[in-house]
Design an enzyme around this catalytic site. Structure first.
Site, PDB file in Angstrom:
ATOM      1  N   MET A  30       0.852  -1.193   0.000  1.00  0.00           N
ATOM      2  CA  MET A  30       0.000   0.000   0.000  1.00  0.00           C
ATOM      3  C   MET A  30       0.890   1.245   0.000  1.00  0.00           C
ATOM      4  O   MET A  30       0.454   2.339   0.374  1.00  0.00           O
ATOM      5  CB  MET A  30      -0.942   0.004   1.208  1.00  0.00           C
ATOM      6  N   HIS A  34       9.130   1.484   3.602  1.00  0.00           N
ATOM      7  CA  HIS A  34      10.198   1.717   4.576  1.00  0.00           C
ATOM      8  C   HIS A  34      11.103   0.500   4.571  1.00  0.00           C
ATOM      9  O   HIS A  34      10.855  -0.459   3.812  1.00  0.00           O
ATOM     10  CB  HIS A  34       9.600   1.971   5.969  1.00  0.00           C
ATOM     11  N   GLY A  36      11.264  -1.972   6.241  1.00  0.00           N
ATOM     12  CA  GLY A  36      10.555  -3.226   6.460  1.00  0.00           C
ATOM     13  C   GLY A  36      10.158  -3.903   5.150  1.00  0.00           C
ATOM     14  O   GLY A  36       9.953  -5.122   5.118  1.00  0.00           O
ATOM     15  N   HIS A  37      10.057  -3.126   4.081  1.00  0.00           N
ATOM     16  CA  HIS A  37       9.671  -3.723   2.798  1.00  0.00           C
ATOM     17  C   HIS A  37      10.873  -4.341   2.072  1.00  0.00           C
ATOM     18  O   HIS A  37      10.703  -5.056   1.085  1.00  0.00           O
ATOM     19  CB  HIS A  37       9.023  -2.667   1.887  1.00  0.00           C
ATOM     20  N   GLY A 149       4.671  -9.993   3.973  1.00  0.00           N
ATOM     21  CA  GLY A 149       5.475  -9.923   5.196  1.00  0.00           C
ATOM     22  C   GLY A 149       4.958 -10.864   6.275  1.00  0.00           C
ATOM     23  O   GLY A 149       3.748 -11.008   6.455  1.00  0.00           O
ATOM     24  N   GLU A 150       5.888 -11.490   6.981  1.00  0.00           N
ATOM     25  CA  GLU A 150       5.487 -12.348   8.111  1.00  0.00           C
ATOM     26  C   GLU A 150       4.992 -11.528   9.292  1.00  0.00           C
ATOM     27  O   GLU A 150       4.366 -12.060  10.195  1.00  0.00           O
ATOM     28  CB  GLU A 150       6.664 -13.223   8.558  1.00  0.00           C
ATOM     29  N   LYS A 151       5.267 -10.238   9.284  1.00  0.00           N
ATOM     30  CA  LYS A 151       4.779  -9.404  10.389  1.00  0.00           C
ATOM     31  C   LYS A 151       3.252  -9.465  10.445  1.00  0.00           C
ATOM     32  O   LYS A 151       2.665  -9.560  11.509  1.00  0.00           O
ATOM     33  CB  LYS A 151       5.232  -7.958  10.243  1.00  0.00           C
ATOM     34  N   GLN A 155      -2.626 -12.211   8.020  1.00  0.00           N
ATOM     35  CA  GLN A 155      -2.850 -11.881   6.602  1.00  0.00           C
ATOM     36  C   GLN A 155      -2.183 -12.921   5.695  1.00  0.00           C
ATOM     37  O   GLN A 155      -2.762 -13.368   4.699  1.00  0.00           O
ATOM     38  CB  GLN A 155      -2.295 -10.481   6.312  1.00  0.00           C
TER      39      GLN A 155
HETATM   40  O1  PAF Z   1      -0.016  -5.727   3.677  1.00  0.00           O
HETATM   41  C1  PAF Z   1      -0.430  -4.811   2.956  1.00  0.00           C
HETATM   42  O2  PAF Z   1       0.266  -3.816   2.705  1.00  0.00           O
HETATM   43  C2  PAF Z   1      -1.831  -4.900   2.375  1.00  0.00           C
HETATM   44  O3  PAF Z   1      -2.710  -5.504   3.251  1.00  0.00           O
HETATM   45  C3  PAF Z   1      -1.861  -5.598   0.995  1.00  0.00           C
HETATM   46  C4  PAF Z   1      -1.434  -7.046   1.090  1.00  0.00           C
HETATM   47  C5  PAF Z   1      -0.953  -4.853   0.026  1.00  0.00           C
HETATM   48  C6  PAF Z   1      -3.282  -5.570   0.438  1.00  0.00           C
HETATM   49  O4  PAF Z   1      -3.742  -4.278   0.251  1.00  0.00           O
END
Ligand code: PAF
Length: 282
Positions: A30, A34, A36-37, A149-151, A155
């Site tokens: 989204m 940072h 973290g990505h 991410g595992e964080k 999800q």
């Molecule tokens: O983890 C995120 O940034 C969001 O939930 C995702 C997976 C991009 C879906 O909008």
């Protein structure tokens, strides 16, 4: 790095990539990128020949009371960051591309059970929004691999479940949580912490690690461990939503030692989530 906004242009581009026999990985985000990505992109690059990062602030995963309008949008900085990481393509669709019909009455993807516990209980409808947009992004990009991410552990399980249940030919990978030097999981939400709260924030990770250590030492009274962790978080000024030891594949009560400890707690205006897998903890 290519930057594409339209689905038809993206599809044309990716069909050429596929013709060149390149394996495509997708990293959905989204934005507001940072450090973290970093682990997501690096993992995608190690698994595939061509990495697409999508940036789309998805309205359907924001629940009542959450501020979609004010979600931080930092596109120029994000693009610089991704260029620096040698990402091949960034896909930045607008709302009409992703939700061509009325967003209020769109077709939705539901992952039962998993979507209504823990974060799903406190953010009802959130995972339906996530599953729906991720499914759309999968259909648009058609990657062989996708990295999350595992964080955001729950999800990740929701997405693994939707891929399995909808027979999607995509391998899902979880990238390790990136942490600040004091252990705090990197997250866009950390910017809501004031200085005092920021000092206190690593207590959440410390509590998870302490419980992981107790489980490894053979402590089997999980309820007690959870109760004590919740009290210590409260004493430190957190407002915990949940702190739970669960089966790492289902988030149900543990059946063996393959457990993950998941937690969410408010600290001031920041809702922090984190988790520690006991198997991988040493
Ligand atoms: O983890 C995120 O940034 C969001 O939930 C995702 C997976 C991009 C879906 O909008």
């Amino acid at each position: 790095m290519e930057r594409i906004e339209k689905i038809n242009v993206l599809r044309e581009k990716l069909s050429l990539v596929r013709k060149a026999d390149k394996k495509i990985a997708l990293v959905p985000t989204m934005g507001n990128l940072h450090e973290g990505h970093l682990s997501l992109v690096k993992l995608a690059q190690s698994l595939a020949d061509y990495v697409v990062v999508s940036i789309f602030v998805n309205p359907t995963q924001f629940v009542a009371g959450e501020d979609f309008e004010n979600y931080p949008r930092t596109l120029e900085a994000d693009l610089e960051y991704l260029k620096h990481l040698n990402v091949d393509l960034v896909f930045i669709p607008d709302m009409a591309e992703v939700y061509p019909g009325d967003v209020q009455i769109t077709t939705e993807v539901v992952v039962p059970e998993l979507d209504s516990i823990y974060c799903g209980e406190y953010r009802p409808g959130h995972f339906k929004g996530v599953a729906t947009v991720v499914c759309k992004l999968f259909n648009i990009v058609q990657p062989e691999i996708a990295v999350f991410g595992e964080k955001d552990y729950q999800q990740l399980l929701v997405i693994r479940s939707l891929v399995k249940n909808l027979n999607l030919p995509i391998d899902i990978y979880g990238a390790a949580t990136m942490r600040e030097t004091d252990g705090l999981a990197m997250s866009s939400r950390n910017m809501y912490l004031n200085e005092t709260e920021r000092q206190k924030a690593p207590v959440l990770y410390k509590a998870l690690m302490a419980v992981a250590k107790s489980i490894k030492r053979g402590e089997s009274n999980y309820q007690n461990l959870e109760k004590n962790a919740i009290s210590s978080l409260k004493n430190a000024g957190f407002k915990p939503e949940y702190f739970s030891i669960c089966d790492s594949k289902t988030l149900k009560p543990p059946i063996n030692q393959d457990v993950v400890i998941v937690a969410a707690a408010w600290l001031g205006k920041a809702r922090l989530i984190d988790n520690v897998a006991v198997q991988s903890y040493d």
